[in-house]
Design a protein around this motif. Sequence first.
Motif, PDB file in Angstrom:
ATOM      1  N   VAL A 102       0.898  -1.103  -0.049  1.00  0.00           N
ATOM      2  CA  VAL A 102      -0.177  -0.051   0.068  1.00  0.00           C
ATOM      3  C   VAL A 102       0.864   1.162  -0.153  1.00  0.00           C
ATOM      4  CG1 VAL A 102      -0.227   0.235   2.527  1.00  0.00           C
ATOM      5  CG2 VAL A 102      -2.109   1.038   0.926  1.00  0.00           C
ATOM      6  N   ALA A 103       2.039   1.266   0.715  1.00  0.00           N
ATOM      7  CA  ALA A 103       2.716   2.360   0.551  1.00  0.00           C
ATOM      8  C   ALA A 103       3.352   2.530  -0.854  1.00  0.00           C
ATOM      9  CB  ALA A 103       4.022   1.992   1.606  1.00  0.00           C
ATOM     10  N   ASP A 104       3.471   1.562  -1.713  1.00  0.00           N
ATOM     11  CA  ASP A 104       3.876   1.744  -2.964  1.00  0.00           C
ATOM     12  C   ASP A 104       2.817   2.561  -3.755  1.00  0.00           C
ATOM     13  OD1 ASP A 104       6.204   0.738  -2.594  1.00  0.00           O
ATOM     14  OD2 ASP A 104       5.525  -1.171  -2.799  1.00  0.00           O
ATOM     15  N   THR A 144      -0.087  15.931  -6.280  1.00  0.00           N
ATOM     16  CA  THR A 144      -0.533  14.413  -6.118  1.00  0.00           C
ATOM     17  C   THR A 144      -1.523  14.306  -5.180  1.00  0.00           C
ATOM     18  OG1 THR A 144       0.990  13.488  -4.581  1.00  0.00           O
ATOM     19  CG2 THR A 144       1.688  13.924  -6.887  1.00  0.00           C
ATOM     20  N   LEU A 145      -2.327  13.175  -5.147  1.00  0.00           N
ATOM     21  CA  LEU A 145      -3.329  13.139  -4.338  1.00  0.00           C
ATOM     22  C   LEU A 145      -2.727  12.539  -2.658  1.00  0.00           C
ATOM     23  CD1 LEU A 145      -6.256  12.345  -3.511  1.00  0.00           C
ATOM     24  CD2 LEU A 145      -6.032   9.925  -4.101  1.00  0.00           C
ATOM     25  N   LEU A 146      -1.474  12.039  -2.644  1.00  0.00           N
ATOM     26  CA  LEU A 146      -0.893  12.048  -1.279  1.00  0.00           C
ATOM     27  C   LEU A 146      -0.464  13.254  -0.855  1.00  0.00           C
ATOM     28  CD1 LEU A 146       0.496  10.161   0.859  1.00  0.00           C
ATOM     29  CD2 LEU A 146       2.254  10.015  -0.604  1.00  0.00           C
ATOM     30  N   GLU A 147      -0.170  14.249  -1.767  1.00  0.00           N
ATOM     31  CA  GLU A 147       0.151  15.437  -1.156  1.00  0.00           C
ATOM     32  C   GLU A 147      -1.079  16.324  -0.578  1.00  0.00           C
ATOM     33  OE1 GLU A 147       4.208  16.398  -3.928  1.00  0.00           O
ATOM     34  OE2 GLU A 147       2.239  16.920  -4.796  1.00  0.00           O
ATOM     35  N   ALA A 148      -1.860  16.180  -1.478  1.00  0.00           N
ATOM     36  CA  ALA A 148      -3.142  16.821  -0.824  1.00  0.00           C
ATOM     37  C   ALA A 148      -3.849  16.300   0.446  1.00  0.00           C
ATOM     38  CB  ALA A 148      -4.469  16.596  -2.113  1.00  0.00           C
ATOM     39  N   MET A 149      -3.745  14.677   0.364  1.00  0.00           N
ATOM     40  CA  MET A 149      -4.051  14.177   1.854  1.00  0.00           C
ATOM     41  C   MET A 149      -3.145  14.997   2.751  1.00  0.00           C
ATOM     42  SD  MET A 149      -6.829  12.578   1.178  1.00  0.00           S
ATOM     43  CE  MET A 149      -7.754  11.546   0.058  1.00  0.00           C
ATOM     44  N   LYS A 150      -2.107  14.892   2.848  1.00  0.00           N
ATOM     45  CA  LYS A 150      -1.094  15.261   3.558  1.00  0.00           C
ATOM     46  C   LYS A 150      -1.617  16.837   4.173  1.00  0.00           C
ATOM     47  CE  LYS A 150       2.901  12.727   2.573  1.00  0.00           C
ATOM     48  NZ  LYS A 150       4.373  12.514   2.247  1.00  0.00           N
ATOM     49  N   LEU A 151      -2.027  17.402   3.197  1.00  0.00           N
ATOM     50  CA  LEU A 151      -2.390  18.912   3.432  1.00  0.00           C
ATOM     51  C   LEU A 151      -3.814  18.981   4.446  1.00  0.00           C
ATOM     52  CD1 LEU A 151      -1.942  20.726   0.094  1.00  0.00           C
ATOM     53  CD2 LEU A 151      -0.438  21.227   2.134  1.00  0.00           C
ATOM     54  N   ALA A 152      -4.598  17.845   4.157  1.00  0.00           N
ATOM     55  CA  ALA A 152      -5.774  17.593   5.072  1.00  0.00           C
ATOM     56  C   ALA A 152      -5.621  16.776   6.577  1.00  0.00           C
ATOM     57  CB  ALA A 152      -6.860  17.302   3.921  1.00  0.00           C
ATOM     58  N   GLN A 161      -4.633   8.781   7.095  1.00  0.00           N
ATOM     59  CA  GLN A 161      -4.404   7.366   6.673  1.00  0.00           C
ATOM     60  C   GLN A 161      -3.404   7.430   5.547  1.00  0.00           C
ATOM     61  OE1 GLN A 161      -4.967   5.241   9.259  1.00  0.00           O
ATOM     62  NE2 GLN A 161      -6.040   7.370   9.851  1.00  0.00           N
ATOM     63  N   TYR A 162      -3.749   8.264   4.487  1.00  0.00           N
ATOM     64  CA  TYR A 162      -2.946   8.342   3.297  1.00  0.00           C
ATOM     65  C   TYR A 162      -1.446   8.898   3.957  1.00  0.00           C
ATOM     66  CZ  TYR A 162      -6.571   7.558  -0.371  1.00  0.00           C
ATOM     67  OH  TYR A 162      -7.654   6.899  -1.171  1.00  0.00           O
ATOM     68  N   ALA A 163      -1.699   9.786   4.882  1.00  0.00           N
ATOM     69  CA  ALA A 163      -0.414  10.666   4.998  1.00  0.00           C
ATOM     70  C   ALA A 163       0.574   9.629   5.993  1.00  0.00           C
ATOM     71  CB  ALA A 163      -0.626  11.929   5.818  1.00  0.00           C
ATOM     72  N   ASN A 164      -0.224   8.745   6.545  1.00  0.00           N
ATOM     73  CA  ASN A 164       0.923   7.956   7.592  1.00  0.00           C
ATOM     74  C   ASN A 164       0.854   6.635   7.262  1.00  0.00           C
ATOM     75  OD1 ASN A 164      -1.673   6.669   8.419  1.00  0.00           O
ATOM     76  ND2 ASN A 164      -1.765   8.028  10.485  1.00  0.00           N
ATOM     77  N   GLY A 165       0.511   6.035   5.953  1.00  0.00           N
ATOM     78  CA  GLY A 165       0.511   5.072   5.195  1.00  0.00           C
ATOM     79  C   GLY A 165      -0.511   3.934   6.079  1.00  0.00           C
ATOM     80  N   PHE A 166      -1.671   4.417   6.483  1.00  0.00           N
ATOM     81  CA  PHE A 166      -2.649   3.748   7.062  1.00  0.00           C
ATOM     82  C   PHE A 166      -2.357   3.175   8.505  1.00  0.00           C
ATOM     83  CE2 PHE A 166      -4.136   4.239   2.820  1.00  0.00           C
ATOM     84  CZ  PHE A 166      -5.757   3.984   3.075  1.00  0.00           C
ATOM     85  N   ALA A 167      -1.200   3.832   9.084  1.00  0.00           N
ATOM     86  CA  ALA A 167      -0.902   3.234  10.371  1.00  0.00           C
ATOM     87  C   ALA A 167      -2.033   2.941  11.516  1.00  0.00           C
ATOM     88  CB  ALA A 167       0.268   4.400  10.952  1.00  0.00           C
ATOM     89  N   ASP A 168      -2.930   4.129  11.638  1.00  0.00           N
ATOM     90  CA  ASP A 168      -4.054   3.994  12.474  1.00  0.00           C
ATOM     91  C   ASP A 168      -5.056   2.779  12.294  1.00  0.00           C
ATOM     92  OD1 ASP A 168      -3.470   6.669  13.968  1.00  0.00           O
ATOM     93  OD2 ASP A 168      -4.100   7.604  12.051  1.00  0.00           O
ATOM     94  N   VAL A 169      -5.116   2.311  10.989  1.00  0.00           N
ATOM     95  CA  VAL A 169      -6.001   1.270  10.612  1.00  0.00           C
ATOM     96  C   VAL A 169      -5.002  -0.062  10.982  1.00  0.00           C
ATOM     97  CG1 VAL A 169      -6.933  -0.097   8.708  1.00  0.00           C
ATOM     98  CG2 VAL A 169      -7.224   2.517   8.736  1.00  0.00           C
TER      99      VAL A 169
END
Length: 291
Positions: A102-104, A144-152, A161-169
Motif C-alpha cells: 500500500v505504501a507503493d 498529487t493525491l498523497l500531497e493533497a491528503m497530507k495537507l488535510a 491514513q494516506y499521510a501515515n501509510g494507514f498506520a491508524d488502521v
Amino acid sequence: MIDFTTGELAQTACIWEACARKVGNVHRGADFANTALTDFLLSGAVIGPVLQHAGNRSVGATVFDAVERTQAVVGQNTNLGIILLLAPLAAEWSGMRPGVQVADILKGLTTDDTRLVYEAIRLANPGGLGGAPEQDVREEPTVTLLEAMKLAAERDMIARQYANGFADVFDFGVPTFTIAFAKFGSVEAAIVDSQLRWLAAHPDSLIARKNGAAVTEDVQRRAQAALALGGLETSAGRAAGVALDRHLRSDGNRLNPGTTADLITACLFVALRENMVTPSAPFRWNVSDWL
C-alpha cells in the motif's frame, strides 16, 4: 476452503459495519430521517465489483467509479470515506499487482488521481464540507493525491491514513477489532467495542466538521467514560454506551460519528483479507441491555 475475492470481502466489511448496532450510526435497529440501512447495504453491494478491479486502474478512477455507482443507486453520500480508504487497500490486494504494498500505491498517486477524487467528492457532496486554504476540492488540483491528503491530515482522519501509510488502521484499528472478537466471540460486539475505542482515542472528523472541536471533544470524553465503566463487559458500561447513543441522536444526525464508521470498515476489510476473521464468523451480539 473458499478463497473469497477482494470485492466480496469489501462487501462483507461494508455489510458488517452497517448492520452492527453502533452508537449514533444507522444500523439494523435505527435509520436516519433520510437514510436507511438499505442505502448502506446497496452502497456496499455496488462498490464491491469496482474494488475487485482496483489493481488494474488508478486509485482516482476507482474512487470516482465507486462514488458514481453509489449515487446511481442511493442518490446520496453513504460511503465516500469508505471508498477513499478501501481503494488503495484493494489495489494492493486485488492480485493484479504482485509484490506491491500500500505504501507503493500511495507513493505512485498522481495529480490525475487528485482531479478524479476531487470530482468524486463534489459528486458525493459530503456533509460539513467546507473550504480549504490550499488545494480546495472545488479548484483544479496542482499536487498529487498523497500531497493533497497530507495537507488535510490534521483535520481529517481519512486523509491522515494516506499521510501515515494507514498506520491508524493497521496499528490501532485492526488489533482493537481482533482482540475484541477474541473476547466477545461475535463480529457485532467486536465492531461496537472498536467504535467506542476509536471514539475515545480519536476525535471523529465528521462530528468536528459539523460541530467544532468542543462538541467533538465532549463526545470523546463520553466514550472514554463508557470504557472506564467497563465498556461492553459491564452493565454500567453498556448503560453509558446507550446514553451516548441517545446523545448522538439528540440533534438529528449532526453528531453521527461517520468517519469512525468508515475507519472501522477499512479495519474489517484488512482483518478479512488477512484471514484474521472469516465471512462466516458469528455476527450477532446477544445481549438484552443494548440498542
